[in-house]
Scaffold this motif. Structure first.
Motif, PDB file in Angstrom:
ATOM      1  N   TYR A  13      61.329   2.070 -10.033  1.00  0.00           N
ATOM      2  CA  TYR A  13      61.368   1.978 -10.956  1.00  0.00           C
ATOM      3  C   TYR A  13      61.649   3.540 -11.393  1.00  0.00           C
ATOM      4  N   LEU A  14      60.458   4.681 -10.538  1.00  0.00           N
ATOM      5  CA  LEU A  14      61.092   5.778 -10.832  1.00  0.00           C
ATOM      6  C   LEU A  14      62.210   6.342 -10.518  1.00  0.00           C
ATOM      7  N   HIS A  15      62.869   5.586  -9.513  1.00  0.00           N
ATOM      8  CA  HIS A  15      64.172   6.430  -8.922  1.00  0.00           C
ATOM      9  C   HIS A  15      65.593   5.469 -10.010  1.00  0.00           C
ATOM     10  N   TRP A  16      65.159   4.756 -10.169  1.00  0.00           N
ATOM     11  CA  TRP A  16      65.652   4.177 -11.817  1.00  0.00           C
ATOM     12  C   TRP A  16      66.059   5.021 -12.313  1.00  0.00           C
ATOM     13  N   ARG A  17      64.964   5.396 -13.403  1.00  0.00           N
ATOM     14  CA  ARG A  17      64.816   6.577 -14.173  1.00  0.00           C
ATOM     15  C   ARG A  17      64.522   7.452 -14.344  1.00  0.00           C
ATOM     16  N   GLY A  18      65.487   8.027 -13.544  1.00  0.00           N
ATOM     17  CA  GLY A  18      65.771   9.088 -12.754  1.00  0.00           C
ATOM     18  C   GLY A  18      64.381  10.435 -12.475  1.00  0.00           C
ATOM     19  N   ASN A  20      62.781  12.099 -10.376  1.00  0.00           N
ATOM     20  CA  ASN A  20      62.595  12.640  -9.457  1.00  0.00           C
ATOM     21  C   ASN A  20      61.078  13.437  -8.836  1.00  0.00           C
ATOM     22  N   ILE A  21      60.360  12.345  -8.468  1.00  0.00           N
ATOM     23  CA  ILE A  21      59.579  12.872  -8.197  1.00  0.00           C
ATOM     24  C   ILE A  21      59.152  14.541  -7.059  1.00  0.00           C
ATOM     25  N   ASP A  22      59.549  14.503  -5.991  1.00  0.00           N
ATOM     26  CA  ASP A  22      60.112  15.827  -5.272  1.00  0.00           C
ATOM     27  C   ASP A  22      60.563  16.811  -6.152  1.00  0.00           C
ATOM     28  N   GLN A  23      61.403  16.847  -6.761  1.00  0.00           N
ATOM     29  CA  GLN A  23      62.495  17.275  -7.828  1.00  0.00           C
ATOM     30  C   GLN A  23      61.116  18.557  -8.460  1.00  0.00           C
ATOM     31  N   ILE A  24      60.658  17.234  -9.331  1.00  0.00           N
ATOM     32  CA  ILE A  24      59.785  17.821  -9.915  1.00  0.00           C
ATOM     33  C   ILE A  24      58.474  19.354  -9.696  1.00  0.00           C
ATOM     34  N   LEU A  25      57.829  18.758  -9.087  1.00  0.00           N
ATOM     35  CA  LEU A  25      56.947  19.381  -7.907  1.00  0.00           C
ATOM     36  C   LEU A  25      57.643  19.898  -7.235  1.00  0.00           C
ATOM     37  N   SER A  26      58.638  20.465  -6.611  1.00  0.00           N
ATOM     38  CA  SER A  26      59.099  21.907  -6.488  1.00  0.00           C
ATOM     39  C   SER A  26      58.973  22.863  -7.434  1.00  0.00           C
ATOM     40  N   GLY A  27      59.026  22.618  -8.650  1.00  0.00           N
ATOM     41  CA  GLY A  27      59.050  23.164  -9.693  1.00  0.00           C
ATOM     42  C   GLY A  27      57.909  24.020  -9.604  1.00  0.00           C
ATOM     43  N   PHE A  28      56.673  23.775  -9.178  1.00  0.00           N
ATOM     44  CA  PHE A  28      55.470  23.513  -8.611  1.00  0.00           C
ATOM     45  C   PHE A  28      55.078  24.919  -7.386  1.00  0.00           C
ATOM     46  N   GLU A  29      56.070  24.520  -6.429  1.00  0.00           N
ATOM     47  CA  GLU A  29      56.210  24.948  -4.846  1.00  0.00           C
ATOM     48  C   GLU A  29      55.560  24.191  -4.266  1.00  0.00           C
ATOM     49  N   THR A  30      55.284  23.425  -4.972  1.00  0.00           N
ATOM     50  CA  THR A  30      54.660  21.761  -2.989  1.00  0.00           C
ATOM     51  C   THR A  30      55.485  20.879  -3.331  1.00  0.00           C
ATOM     52  N   THR A  31      55.865  20.449  -1.622  1.00  0.00           N
ATOM     53  CA  THR A  31      56.313  19.402  -2.521  1.00  0.00           C
ATOM     54  C   THR A  31      56.356  18.204  -0.903  1.00  0.00           C
ATOM     55  N   ASP A  32      55.390  18.867  -0.426  1.00  0.00           N
ATOM     56  CA  ASP A  32      54.596  18.326   0.778  1.00  0.00           C
ATOM     57  C   ASP A  32      54.663  16.318   0.323  1.00  0.00           C
ATOM     58  N   SER A  33      54.926  15.326   1.291  1.00  0.00           N
ATOM     59  CA  SER A  33      54.160  14.235   1.150  1.00  0.00           C
ATOM     60  C   SER A  33      53.505  13.710   0.888  1.00  0.00           C
ATOM     61  N   ASN A  34      52.555  14.251   1.416  1.00  0.00           N
ATOM     62  CA  ASN A  34      51.116  13.936   0.104  1.00  0.00           C
ATOM     63  C   ASN A  34      50.948  13.822  -1.263  1.00  0.00           C
ATOM     64  N   THR A  35      51.413  15.112  -1.832  1.00  0.00           N
ATOM     65  CA  THR A  35      51.251  15.578  -3.116  1.00  0.00           C
ATOM     66  C   THR A  35      52.559  14.491  -3.687  1.00  0.00           C
ATOM     67  N   ALA A  36      52.612  14.281  -3.188  1.00  0.00           N
ATOM     68  CA  ALA A  36      53.655  13.102  -3.304  1.00  0.00           C
ATOM     69  C   ALA A  36      53.781  11.818  -4.243  1.00  0.00           C
ATOM     70  N   GLN A  37      53.004  11.134  -3.806  1.00  0.00           N
ATOM     71  CA  GLN A  37      52.359   9.916  -3.014  1.00  0.00           C
ATOM     72  C   GLN A  37      51.226  10.026  -4.061  1.00  0.00           C
ATOM     73  N   SER A  38      50.054  11.151  -3.961  1.00  0.00           N
ATOM     74  CA  SER A  38      49.496  11.101  -5.332  1.00  0.00           C
ATOM     75  C   SER A  38      49.513  11.247  -6.213  1.00  0.00           C
ATOM     76  N   ALA A  39      50.804  11.926  -6.718  1.00  0.00           N
ATOM     77  CA  ALA A  39      51.632  12.013  -8.113  1.00  0.00           C
ATOM     78  C   ALA A  39      52.256  10.870  -8.515  1.00  0.00           C
ATOM     79  N   ILE A  40      52.924   9.940  -8.111  1.00  0.00           N
ATOM     80  CA  ILE A  40      52.626   8.589  -8.079  1.00  0.00           C
ATOM     81  C   ILE A  40      51.654   7.598  -8.590  1.00  0.00           C
TER      82      ILE A  40
END
Length: 312
Positions: A13-18, A20-40
């Protein structure tokens, strides 16, 4: 919609809505998978209410949109009035969500209804299907825990309607789906009594009440909790008597088992023609369940919120 035609998940759903969690997190200089899963996981908690309801929006409008061969409750002719009214019984946290989350209900329900309509074996053409989509959803939040200061509000599928200065453009925008949310800090029977006082006299007021809502949703009601079971019984019996679709959710498998036991017991003693279409009580996994953990008060145990769902 590809989202509605295949196995869905929050990630899809998040992908369909466009989003991009990884891209959003990159703005905060954090892109590791654990952080992305926590955000989701954090997103899953407020989104579970609107997306779960939207995922099953078809059950509330199927009579007017889909094949007449499908069995189901007699609902309002949405092709004429284009309004679907639901009641969220025992509302709590779901009625306090910011508008941006409930807007996702409009986005996803449109996708689900159109996909289901095009899959149905009907004689409707594409224009007929689109015109049958409810232009207005009304969601009545009812329960003693609803904040008394909450006022009726309307959410549009797109947030640019208020910014439209051109009248023609504004009128076109207003033909898109919207969600009207009402708040009643009362028990359901009190809301019904108030409605009877204000509604015009009718020959069959009982039937008038039964037809007021097109369906009901109960988010994690705790029907099987020993302190709540007796309180819920008359409410559930009323909901059964309407013959309208009901959507239940539960916190976990244990919570679902307790609730299913209560529902099956009530159904076993309920001999009414309006219940002939009900499915037997069975829960299924909810792809939009909250991924937060909670402490089950009965018995005390830390349990992952599976958000199992039950549709009748």
């Amino acid at each position: 919609s590809d989202l509605a035609r295949h196995h869905v998940s929050l990630e899809k759903y998040l992908h369909w809505r466009g989003w991009n969690i990884d891209q959003i997190l990159s703005g905060f200089e954090t892109t590791d998978s654990n952080t992305a899963q926590s955000a989701i996981g954090l997103l899953s908690h407020p989104l579970t209410f609107p997306l779960t309801l939207a995922h099953h929006s078809n059950i509330f409008v199927r009579k007017s949109l889909f094949s007449s061969n499908e069995t189901g409750p007699q609902s309002n002719d949405l092709g004429d009035r284009k309004v679907t009214r639901l009641c969220c019984v025992g509302a709590r946290a779901e009625c306090t969500l910011p508008d941006v989350y409930w807007r996702e209900f409009l986005v996803m329900s449109s996708a689900m209804i159109r996909a289901r309509s095009s899959d149905a074996e009907t004689n409707y053409d594409a224009d007929a299907i689109e015109s049958s989509e409810p232009l207005e959803w009304i969601l009545d939040f009812v329960g003693p825990e609803v904040p008394r200061q909450k006022m009726t509000k309307t959410i549009n599928k797109f947030d640019d309607i208020e910014d439209c200065k051109d009248q023609q453009t504004r009128q076109q925008q207003q033909q898109r789906p919207q969600l009207v949310m009402n708040y009643h800090a009362s028990f359901l029977h009190e809301v019904i009594q108030q409605f009877l006082k204000s509604a015009p006299q009718a020959e069959n007021r009982t039937e008038q009440i039964r037809q007021f809502w097109d369906g009901f949703v109960l988010f994690n009601p705790g029907l099987g909790h020993p302190n709540l079971e007796k309180q819920w019984k008359p409410t559930i019996e009323f909901l059964f008597s309407t013959g309208k679709p009901i959507l239940f959710t539960a916190h976990s498998e244990l919570d679902a088992e307790r609730d299913a036991s209560v529902l099956e017991e009530l159904l076993s003693h309920w001999n009414h023609r309006d219940l002939s279409y009900f499915k037997e009580c069975s829960y299924e996994d909810n792809p939009f369940s909250s991924r937060m953990e909670f402490v089950d008060p009965f018995p005390t145990a830390t349990t992952k919120n599976s958000g199992d769902i039950h549709v009748v």
